[in-house]
Design a protein around this motif. Sequence first.
Motif, PDB file in Angstrom:
ATOM      1  N   GLN A   1      -8.697   6.539  -6.948  1.00  0.00           N
ATOM      2  CA  GLN A   1      -7.364   7.139  -6.935  1.00  0.00           C
ATOM      3  C   GLN A   1      -7.443   8.661  -6.752  1.00  0.00           C
ATOM      4  O   GLN A   1      -6.671   9.243  -5.973  1.00  0.00           O
ATOM      5  CB  GLN A   1      -6.623   6.787  -8.222  1.00  0.00           C
ATOM      6  CG  GLN A   1      -5.123   6.906  -8.109  1.00  0.00           C
ATOM      7  CD  GLN A   1      -4.398   6.201  -9.243  1.00  0.00           C
ATOM      8  OE1 GLN A   1      -4.977   5.926 -10.301  1.00  0.00           O
ATOM      9  NE2 GLN A   1      -3.132   5.890  -9.053  1.00  0.00           N
ATOM     10  N   SER A   2      -8.393   9.304  -7.426  1.00  0.00           N
ATOM     11  CA  SER A   2      -8.525  10.759  -7.276  1.00  0.00           C
ATOM     12  C   SER A   2      -8.965  11.127  -5.867  1.00  0.00           C
ATOM     13  O   SER A   2      -8.507  12.118  -5.289  1.00  0.00           O
ATOM     14  CB  SER A   2      -9.522  11.314  -8.291  1.00  0.00           C
ATOM     15  OG  SER A   2     -10.826  10.783  -8.085  1.00  0.00           O
ATOM     16  N   GLY A   3      -9.852  10.305  -5.284  1.00  0.00           N
ATOM     17  CA  GLY A   3     -10.294  10.561  -3.914  1.00  0.00           C
ATOM     18  C   GLY A   3      -9.168  10.414  -2.916  1.00  0.00           C
ATOM     19  O   GLY A   3      -9.063  11.184  -1.953  1.00  0.00           O
ATOM     20  N   ASP A   4      -8.292   9.433  -3.150  1.00  0.00           N
ATOM     21  CA  ASP A   4      -7.141   9.233  -2.270  1.00  0.00           C
ATOM     22  C   ASP A   4      -6.200  10.428  -2.334  1.00  0.00           C
ATOM     23  O   ASP A   4      -5.668  10.878  -1.316  1.00  0.00           O
ATOM     24  CB  ASP A   4      -6.415   7.955  -2.671  1.00  0.00           C
ATOM     25  CG  ASP A   4      -5.173   7.704  -1.834  1.00  0.00           C
ATOM     26  OD1 ASP A   4      -5.318   7.375  -0.650  1.00  0.00           O
ATOM     27  OD2 ASP A   4      -4.058   7.846  -2.376  1.00  0.00           O
ATOM     28  N   GLU A   5      -5.977  10.944  -3.533  1.00  0.00           N
ATOM     29  CA  GLU A   5      -5.058  12.075  -3.704  1.00  0.00           C
ATOM     30  C   GLU A   5      -5.632  13.374  -3.140  1.00  0.00           C
ATOM     31  O   GLU A   5      -4.914  14.175  -2.544  1.00  0.00           O
ATOM     32  CB  GLU A   5      -4.724  12.230  -5.186  1.00  0.00           C
ATOM     33  CG  GLU A   5      -3.889  11.070  -5.728  1.00  0.00           C
ATOM     34  CD  GLU A   5      -3.694  11.128  -7.228  1.00  0.00           C
ATOM     35  OE1 GLU A   5      -4.226  12.073  -7.858  1.00  0.00           O
ATOM     36  OE2 GLU A   5      -3.022  10.230  -7.777  1.00  0.00           O
ATOM     37  N   GLU A   6      -6.950  13.578  -3.311  1.00  0.00           N
ATOM     38  CA  GLU A   6      -7.572  14.800  -2.798  1.00  0.00           C
ATOM     39  C   GLU A   6      -7.803  14.724  -1.300  1.00  0.00           C
ATOM     40  O   GLU A   6      -7.540  15.672  -0.559  1.00  0.00           O
ATOM     41  CB  GLU A   6      -8.898  15.050  -3.516  1.00  0.00           C
ATOM     42  CG  GLU A   6      -9.632  16.296  -3.030  1.00  0.00           C
ATOM     43  CD  GLU A   6     -10.981  16.484  -3.695  1.00  0.00           C
ATOM     44  OE1 GLU A   6     -11.767  17.328  -3.212  1.00  0.00           O
ATOM     45  OE2 GLU A   6     -11.273  15.776  -4.688  1.00  0.00           O
ATOM     46  N   GLY A   7      -8.305  13.590  -0.820  1.00  0.00           N
ATOM     47  CA  GLY A   7      -8.616  13.425   0.589  1.00  0.00           C
ATOM     48  C   GLY A   7      -9.820  14.237   1.021  1.00  0.00           C
ATOM     49  O   GLY A   7     -10.464  14.915   0.219  1.00  0.00           O
ATOM     50  N   CYS A   8     -10.141  14.157   2.301  1.00  0.00           N
ATOM     51  CA  CYS A   8     -11.236  14.935   2.872  1.00  0.00           C
ATOM     52  C   CYS A   8     -10.708  16.300   3.321  1.00  0.00           C
ATOM     53  O   CYS A   8      -9.534  16.443   3.654  1.00  0.00           O
ATOM     54  CB  CYS A   8     -11.847  14.192   4.060  1.00  0.00           C
ATOM     55  SG  CYS A   8     -12.660  12.650   3.603  1.00  0.00           S
ATOM     56  N   THR A   9     -11.594  17.254   3.362  1.00  0.00           N
ATOM     57  CA  THR A   9     -11.205  18.615   3.729  1.00  0.00           C
ATOM     58  C   THR A   9     -11.980  19.073   4.947  1.00  0.00           C
ATOM     59  O   THR A   9     -13.220  19.056   4.949  1.00  0.00           O
ATOM     60  CB  THR A   9     -11.475  19.596   2.568  1.00  0.00           C
ATOM     61  OG1 THR A   9     -10.798  19.138   1.400  1.00  0.00           O
ATOM     62  CG2 THR A   9     -10.999  20.993   2.931  1.00  0.00           C
ATOM     63  N   TYR A  10     -11.239  19.459   6.004  1.00  0.00           N
ATOM     64  CA  TYR A  10     -11.879  20.077   7.167  1.00  0.00           C
ATOM     65  C   TYR A  10     -11.978  21.566   6.885  1.00  0.00           C
ATOM     66  O   TYR A  10     -10.968  22.284   6.898  1.00  0.00           O
ATOM     67  CB  TYR A  10     -11.072  19.808   8.440  1.00  0.00           C
ATOM     68  CG  TYR A  10     -11.716  20.385   9.685  1.00  0.00           C
ATOM     69  CD1 TYR A  10     -12.789  19.745  10.284  1.00  0.00           C
ATOM     70  CD2 TYR A  10     -11.255  21.578  10.251  1.00  0.00           C
ATOM     71  CE1 TYR A  10     -13.400  20.262  11.423  1.00  0.00           C
ATOM     72  CE2 TYR A  10     -11.853  22.113  11.380  1.00  0.00           C
ATOM     73  CZ  TYR A  10     -12.928  21.446  11.965  1.00  0.00           C
ATOM     74  OH  TYR A  10     -13.535  21.977  13.083  1.00  0.00           O
ATOM     75  N   VAL A  11     -13.183  22.031   6.600  1.00  0.00           N
ATOM     76  CA  VAL A  11     -13.402  23.423   6.210  1.00  0.00           C
ATOM     77  C   VAL A  11     -13.291  24.355   7.403  1.00  0.00           C
ATOM     78  O   VAL A  11     -12.825  25.498   7.293  1.00  0.00           O
ATOM     79  CB  VAL A  11     -14.782  23.575   5.527  1.00  0.00           C
ATOM     80  CG1 VAL A  11     -15.044  25.033   5.160  1.00  0.00           C
ATOM     81  CG2 VAL A  11     -14.859  22.688   4.294  1.00  0.00           C
ATOM     82  N   GLY A  12     -13.696  23.860   8.582  1.00  0.00           N
ATOM     83  CA  GLY A  12     -13.722  24.677   9.792  1.00  0.00           C
ATOM     84  C   GLY A  12     -15.101  24.665  10.410  1.00  0.00           C
ATOM     85  O   GLY A  12     -16.103  24.377   9.737  1.00  0.00           O
ATOM     86  N   ASP A  13     -15.172  24.972  11.704  1.00  0.00           N
ATOM     87  CA  ASP A  13     -16.432  24.998  12.441  1.00  0.00           C
ATOM     88  C   ASP A  13     -17.210  23.691  12.283  1.00  0.00           C
ATOM     89  O   ASP A  13     -18.418  23.681  12.126  1.00  0.00           O
ATOM     90  CB  ASP A  13     -17.294  26.179  12.002  1.00  0.00           C
ATOM     91  CG  ASP A  13     -18.463  26.439  12.964  1.00  0.00           C
ATOM     92  OD1 ASP A  13     -18.304  26.138  14.163  1.00  0.00           O
ATOM     93  OD2 ASP A  13     -19.517  26.915  12.507  1.00  0.00           O
ATOM     94  N   GLY A  14     -16.470  22.573  12.312  1.00  0.00           N
ATOM     95  CA  GLY A  14     -17.111  21.262  12.278  1.00  0.00           C
ATOM     96  C   GLY A  14     -17.534  20.781  10.914  1.00  0.00           C
ATOM     97  O   GLY A  14     -18.152  19.718  10.801  1.00  0.00           O
TER      98      GLY A  14
END
Length: 594
Positions: free
Chosen positions: A59-72
């Motif tokens: 559930q916490s992973g769904d709420e946070e999601g993945c993060t595109y930091v930049g530069d791939g």
Amino acid sequence: MPQYTPPVRDMQFVLHELLDVGAAFSQLPPHADLDADTVNSIIEEAGKFASQVIFPLNQSGDEEGCTYVGDGVVKAPKGYREAYQQYCEQGWPALSCDPEFGGQGLPELVNNVLQEMLNSANQAWTMYPGLTHGAYSSLHAYGTPEQKKVYLSKLVSGEWTGTMCLTEPHCGTDLGILRSKAEPRGDGSYSISGTKIFISSGEHDVSENIIHLVLARLPDAPAGTKGISLFIVPKFLPDAAGKPGARNAVKCGSIEHKMGIHSNATCVMNFDGAQGFMVGEPNRGMQAMFVMMNGARLGVGMQSLGLAEVAYQNSLAYAKDRLQSRSLTGAKLKDKPADPIIVHPDVRRMLLSQKAHVEAARALCYWVGLMIDQEHKHPDEAVRKDAGDLVALLTPIVKAFITDNSFESTNLGMQVFGGHGYVREWGMEQYVRDARINLIYEGTNTIQSLDLIGRKVLQDGGAKLKKFGKLVQDFVVAQAGREDMKEFVEPLMDIGDKVVKLTGEIGMKAAQNPDEMGAAAVPYLRVVGHLVYSYLWARMARLALDKQGEGDFYKAKLATARYYFARMLPETASLIRVARAGSGSLMAMDAALF
């Protein structure tokens, strides 16, 4: 908050009573000494990892999601990398892999049980190691000795993860029109250029390296799928010591913002002259990739089984606890202001529909897993051939029928919760969102339906379907004289006869007009899916009848079997009518009139 308890008792029922895996494994030389106690202990430990380590992150992973930091650069949610390290340290990636490359050499069936629990606990997390097993299988089958030496032990250990890069912005299932290019570099490697989309786990910080299996075209490749080659494209090129070395020219351009599986990075991957290494023969990449694709299709079935199971567990617990209204036949809990909603017939319909689907889906997935082991490891060539044919026939059923039914099951689970199911707190709406993708990727369910009727049934004159029919016939004959089995055997025989007749009708129509096959394919797959479920439920009912005096587990199994035959199998009547309706009403109207 949602909950999950591995359904160990039902898993053991399928393994040891329905499939009798002890006897089956004794016929497979690599597994002849594997006993029930060992299998059970593996299941129990896998259940602990799934329920205690990755389920709390769902559930916490769904709420946070993945993060595109930049530069791939992409980061997975908090805790995902640490959980993955535990997964590797405990040896789970190596469970069914070849001991020559560091694997434990256990049956694929045992790995299927692990995958069910991981997907119940956290489907999005499970996708990071999930495709790795498919990459391993493809390279194990078609890689050169040098490629196996460099890559397999790392994939087996989980140090490196894998992806498959097929889809491009202009083409999905129709890979014959893909444009990615592979130019020879003069040193035996190739320069890979192009863009791939929807790449699950394409970029992340969970493992130290990512091995992409990429489809691309050589400069002189013929058109269509016969001109596609397969390449290994590592994120980091392995150095002389076999460790991640120089950064390759492959980079994530962005991540998709999706309806579900938020905590798995679905990436746009840009290959800008990346160094790649051919797998298998030139222009025959689809042959090698199909190993991974078919594994992925079975894996999607396991994803949906896992989600349907956890959704059922939560809706059942809620239905037993939630007080609302009184039973139509009078108050059941007179000391309470209302009765639990499980007393209401339609709530029971929703729960029993979930339960009947989950238990049949588990039986099907485990049975297919056992047949994969038989196909690869049985000493008798005829047994290997029969098992392979049945796996081929049932793969589109696992992918499409299970995912369709599981999406419906998660929706039913949410409905049981009423308004509480629609809000995040209870976790049910996440299961619905996560389950929806399973009907789409690894070939949409329409594609699976066309594959079933066109390639798996009509193309060989129904030979594979007849092999399954022989199993049904043998079972029916074995029940002769059992009055208590008539309520299961007679509808099983009936749907079997109807499938034979419907198959012949569609085949004759399709010979005159191929659109007839396309019009009938989806309802046809569901009808065949019900034939498969009917066969498995009849077998489970026989076991339950023989042991119904031994406890509530068998009473519940028998009651669920009766529910399936009474209220779920009858769907086939309307499906058959739709399949017979033909393509006329679909194709008559000009596209401009839509």
